[in-house]
Design a protein around this motif. Structure first.
Motif, mmCIF file in Angstrom:
data_model
loop_
_atom_site.group_PDB
_atom_site.id
_atom_site.type_symbol
_atom_site.label_atom_id
_atom_site.label_comp_id
_atom_site.label_asym_id
_atom_site.label_seq_id
_atom_site.Cartn_x
_atom_site.Cartn_y
_atom_site.Cartn_z
ATOM 1 N N SER A 30 1.053 -1.111 0.074
ATOM 2 C CA SER A 30 0.173 -0.074 0.472
ATOM 3 C C SER A 30 0.535 1.091 0.017
ATOM 4 O O SER A 30 0.845 2.266 -0.493
ATOM 5 N N ILE A 31 2.080 1.314 0.458
ATOM 6 C CA ILE A 31 3.175 2.362 0.593
ATOM 7 C C ILE A 31 3.066 2.292 -0.550
ATOM 8 O O ILE A 31 3.765 4.280 -1.309
ATOM 9 N N SER A 50 -5.127 11.580 -3.043
ATOM 10 C CA SER A 50 -4.572 13.119 -3.374
ATOM 11 C C SER A 50 -3.949 13.555 -1.912
ATOM 12 O O SER A 50 -3.787 14.830 -1.910
ATOM 13 N N LEU A 51 -4.312 12.934 -1.392
ATOM 14 C CA LEU A 51 -3.248 13.873 0.142
ATOM 15 C C LEU A 51 -2.032 13.546 0.008
ATOM 16 O O LEU A 51 -1.648 12.739 -0.554
ATOM 17 N N PRO A 52 -1.490 14.475 0.323
ATOM 18 C CA PRO A 52 -0.078 14.123 1.096
ATOM 19 C C PRO A 52 0.598 13.089 0.935
ATOM 20 O O PRO A 52 0.126 12.280 1.815
ATOM 21 N N PHE A 53 1.925 13.190 0.330
ATOM 22 C CA PHE A 53 2.531 11.169 1.144
ATOM 23 C C PHE A 53 2.731 11.334 1.358
ATOM 24 O O PHE A 53 2.152 10.166 2.436
ATOM 25 N N GLN A 54 3.703 12.372 2.943
ATOM 26 C CA GLN A 54 3.872 11.943 4.029
ATOM 27 C C GLN A 54 2.351 11.641 5.054
ATOM 28 O O GLN A 54 2.425 10.971 5.943
ATOM 29 N N ILE A 75 1.074 8.305 4.002
ATOM 30 C CA ILE A 75 1.780 7.182 4.978
ATOM 31 C C ILE A 75 1.449 7.011 6.055
ATOM 32 O O ILE A 75 0.958 5.465 6.667
ATOM 33 N N LEU A 76 1.373 7.897 6.996
ATOM 34 C CA LEU A 76 1.567 8.108 8.438
ATOM 35 C C LEU A 76 -0.372 7.292 8.333
ATOM 36 O O LEU A 76 -0.683 6.352 9.788
ATOM 37 N N PHE A 108 -2.803 0.744 9.716
ATOM 38 C CA PHE A 108 -2.207 -0.631 9.975
ATOM 39 C C PHE A 108 -2.147 -1.255 11.494
ATOM 40 O O PHE A 108 -2.573 -2.142 11.530
ATOM 41 N N GLY A 109 -1.824 0.024 12.378
ATOM 42 C CA GLY A 109 -1.583 -0.357 13.792
ATOM 43 C C GLY A 109 -2.669 -0.220 14.416
ATOM 44 O O GLY A 109 -2.974 -1.122 15.366
#
Length: 703
Positions: A94-95, A104-108, A111-112, A118-119
């Motif tokens: 997925s990353i 469309s969201l910023p990459f960082q 990922i967060l 996931f957590g």
């Protein structure tokens, strides 16, 4: 259009598979759960790789991230952990897609958020659910252990309740039976315990006492009857009041116990009655007789008259020796029946002890005269009893006391009767109590106490009275006992000899006197004073084995004693009819003793004594000599007696001679030896033995 169709087909297939899995879960839960997880895994992969659609991508990621949680719900934590580790690949994939700017969201930020999802879904929620499930498993295990323990305790309590050893039941406050064991069911006569459970205890048991509360099961102990069997007694004991307000009741069948108790009470009542009766005659005993008489005395008016009578069968010891104990008991029993049949129903009759019977007679005015009462008593006493086809002549001694209105008790009357009985004789067998009689008995009692000491201390002396020939020469002596008291006076031999006989002291007294007399005769034998001495025996001495043995041993020690000692047997003694006396007299005669019958004609069966006793001397009693020479009838009696004695080769001694005319007449009638105050009064033996027997030698007693 093709994608929409594809999604529709996929949804339909997924829904069908899901329905199939739901149906399969009814029977095979694990298999259905595995299929559902695979379905979710497949759908998640499908949407994950559908990169053209962001929504599908997101749904695929969420489905795959949720898979460990679903797996943990159906399977173990280990399986969920494996799924979580596999999802790391999903995270990386997925990353990588996010790196291609799929969103469309910023990459960082993307990922967060991905890592957070996931957590949350892959780690936190499975761990949380695992923790919850673990806690639930631990609690379930604990609950299961508690359940097993509770079930085991319940089984234990059931077993204890069932095997308490007694019929037991549990009921509530209103008496409704909740539980009961088999013993209680059997006791209450119920074939099925289910009939009892839920029913009221009042339906089965009924309290005996009317005063008992109808909630009798709340009492500590209650006696009841079984309603289905009124003969069965059941005792209900409340064991405890439980925390729930219920009662544990123990039942005890007391039917046999009550029967045994009634039997014991009946036995005790019988024993109590027997303790009041004489075992042989079934007449009241001494204690019960006194009680009955005292009750009669209290219930009667002051003008009530009556008499207490004690009857003693004479010579019963001889009868006992002659006939044996069993036949003697039959004599007592027959006498009791005969006496009871001759007395009125108002008479209270009892056996005191041995051969003594007591009667309490209510009397009319007629019998207040002693002569009339004596006639009544004589008519009630059987003169003969029939035993084994033989007639047995009966003789009695009777003591009588009249009832006075001086608050006398039965014990007082019996005591006075005993006093009167002491004065009963063979000639006058009915003796009446009076105050003077009581005084005489007390005086005799005091004399008896002193007599015991006098005999022990050898204070009874021997006096001699001469017996002479018709020419006046002394032929022999009669030894007489004399008792001088401390004040110098004398107690009459008639008094103290009778007391000694009553107290059984005659053998000891005779032994003391005989030892002293033999000692004197031994000295006379050494001095050649050959004058016999007559020694009196009342019969009781000869019945004594020790005294008889002494007489026999003396002849062995002193061979001359048979010529010097004559034995005078009082013919009036009651024991003279005993065959043992006759046997022993024959033995003494064979050892050389002369036997004289004293007081001939005044006792019982006089002619019979002449046949049974080996006597060679006959003494005529003073009552036949005193009227001489004036009374012609007495002259004829004495003459006949002398003739009878001569015909039997017996010597004759007449005693009680006080005048010359009596001596002359008796000599003319052929009497051999004379004795009386006319020839000499009794004197102490010391007068004949002092100064080396000088007086005996002067009277030419030496031959």
């Amino acid at each position: 259009m093709n994608e929409s169709l594809c999604y529709a087909v996929l949804s339909t297939l997924s829904f069908g598979v899901l329905c199939a899995l739901l149906y399969l879960s009814c029977t095979k839960t694990k298999l259905a759960a595995g299929g559902f997880c695979l379905l979710l895994f497949g759908i998640g992969l499908f949407f994950l790789f559908e990169e053209s659609e962001v929504v599908a991508f997101k749904f695929g990621i969420v489905s795959l991230y949720s898979l460990p949680l679903i797996i943990r719900l159906f399977f173990s934590f280990r399986h969920a952990l494996v799924a979580s580790l596999l999802n790391i690949g999903t995270l990386l994939y997925s990353i990588n897609l996010l790196n291609d700017n799929l969103v469309s969201l910023p990459f960082q930020v993307a990922i967060l958020l991905n890592i957070l999802v996931f957590g949350l879904l892959n780690v936190a929620l499975p761990l949380a659910v695992s923790r919850v499930l673990y806690a639930l498993e631990i609690n379930a295990q604990h609950m299961q252990k508690m359940y097993h323990r509770l079930n085991r305790n319940n089984l234990l309590y059931e077993e204890i309740f069932e095997h308490t050893g007694t019929p037991t039941l549990l009921c509530d406050k209103r008496g409704r039976i909740l539980r009961l064991n088999n013993q209680a069911g059997e006791l209450l006569s119920a074939k099925n315990k289910k009939r009892l459970e839920g029913s009221s205890i009042n339906k089965w048991l009924e309290p005996i006492s009317d005063s008992v509360n109808r909630f009798f099961w709340q009492s500590n102990a209650t006696e009841c009857l079984l309603k289905s069997d009124s003969k069965m007694s059941i005792e209900v004991h409340r064991s405890q009041l439980t925390n729930h307000g219920h009662y544990v009741l123990h039942l005890q069948n007391t039917t046999h116990l009550k029967a045994l108790t009634q039997e014991l009470e009946s036995t005790q009542l019988t024993n109590s009655r027997l303790s009041q009766l004489d075992l042989l005659t079934r007449l009241p005993n001494h204690f019960y007789f006194s009680k009955l008489v005292n009750e009669r005395l209290k219930s009667q008016s002051n003008h009530f008259t009556g008499a207490m009578v004690i009857i003693k069968i004479s010579q019963f010891k001889l009868l006992n020796k002659q006939y044996g104990k069993d036949k003697s008991n039959r004599i007592i029993l027959n006498f009791a029946k005969s006496l009871q049949s001759r007395l009125s129903d108002q008479t209270i009759l009892a056996r005191l002890r041995g051969v003594k019977f007591a009667c309490f007679l209510p009397l009319g005015q007629t019998y207040l005269i002693q002569r009339n009462l004596s006639t009544l008593i004589n008519s009630a006493l059987p003169s003969q009893l029939r035993i084994d086809g033989h007639q047995l002549n009966m003789d009695y001694q009777v003591g009588v006391v009249y009832l006075n209105n001086d608050e006398s008790t039965a014990e007082d009357l019996l005591e006075h009767c005993e006093m009167a009985l002491e004065y009963s004789t063979s000639a006058d067998r009915i003796a009446y109590y009076d105050r003077e009689l009581e005084h005489n008995l007390m005086e005799e009692h005091q004399i008896g106490l002193k007599l015991v000491q006098a005999i022990q201390n050898n204070e009874i002396d021997i006096w001699l009275q001469p017996q002479v020939h018709s020419d006046g020469q002394i032929r022999s002596f009669e030894a007489l006992a004399r008792w001088r008291t401390d004040d110098g006076g004398f107690v009459s031999p008639v008094v103290f000899i009778k007391i000694a006989e009553d107290l059984g002291l005659l053998p000891k007294l005779a032994e003391n006197l005989l030892q002293e007399l033999v000692s004197i005769l031994a000295q006379w034998n050494d001095e050649h004073i050959q004058t016999p001495v007559a020694f009196n025996l009342a019969g009781q001495e000869l019945m004594n084995d020790a005294f008889f043995a002494l007489l026999m041993s003396l002849t062995a020690e002193h061979p001359w004693l048979g010529d010097m000692l004559e034995l005078e047997i009082t013919e009036t003694s009651p024991v003279m009819t005993n065959p043992l006396i006759h046997k022993r007299l024959r033995a003494l005669s064979s050892y050389g003793y002369s036997i004289a019958i004293d007081d001939f004609g005044t006792g019982q069966a006089s002619l019979g004594q002449l046949v049974d006793i080996p006597a060679n001397i006959l003494k005529i009693d003073r009552r036949f000599v005193s009227p001489l020479p004036q009374d012609v009838r007495h002259i004829d009696i004495v003459k006949s007696t002398i003739t009878l004695a001569k015909s039997l080769n017996m010597k004759v001694i007449a005693e009680g001679i006080e005048t010359k005319d009596q001596a002359t007449l008796l000599t003319s009638l052929g009497c051999d030896t004379l004795q009386g105050y006319y020839f000499g009064k009794p004197s102490p033996i010391e007068e004949w033995t002092e100064n080396s027997h000088e007086k005996a030698k002067e009277l030419r007693m030496v031959y």
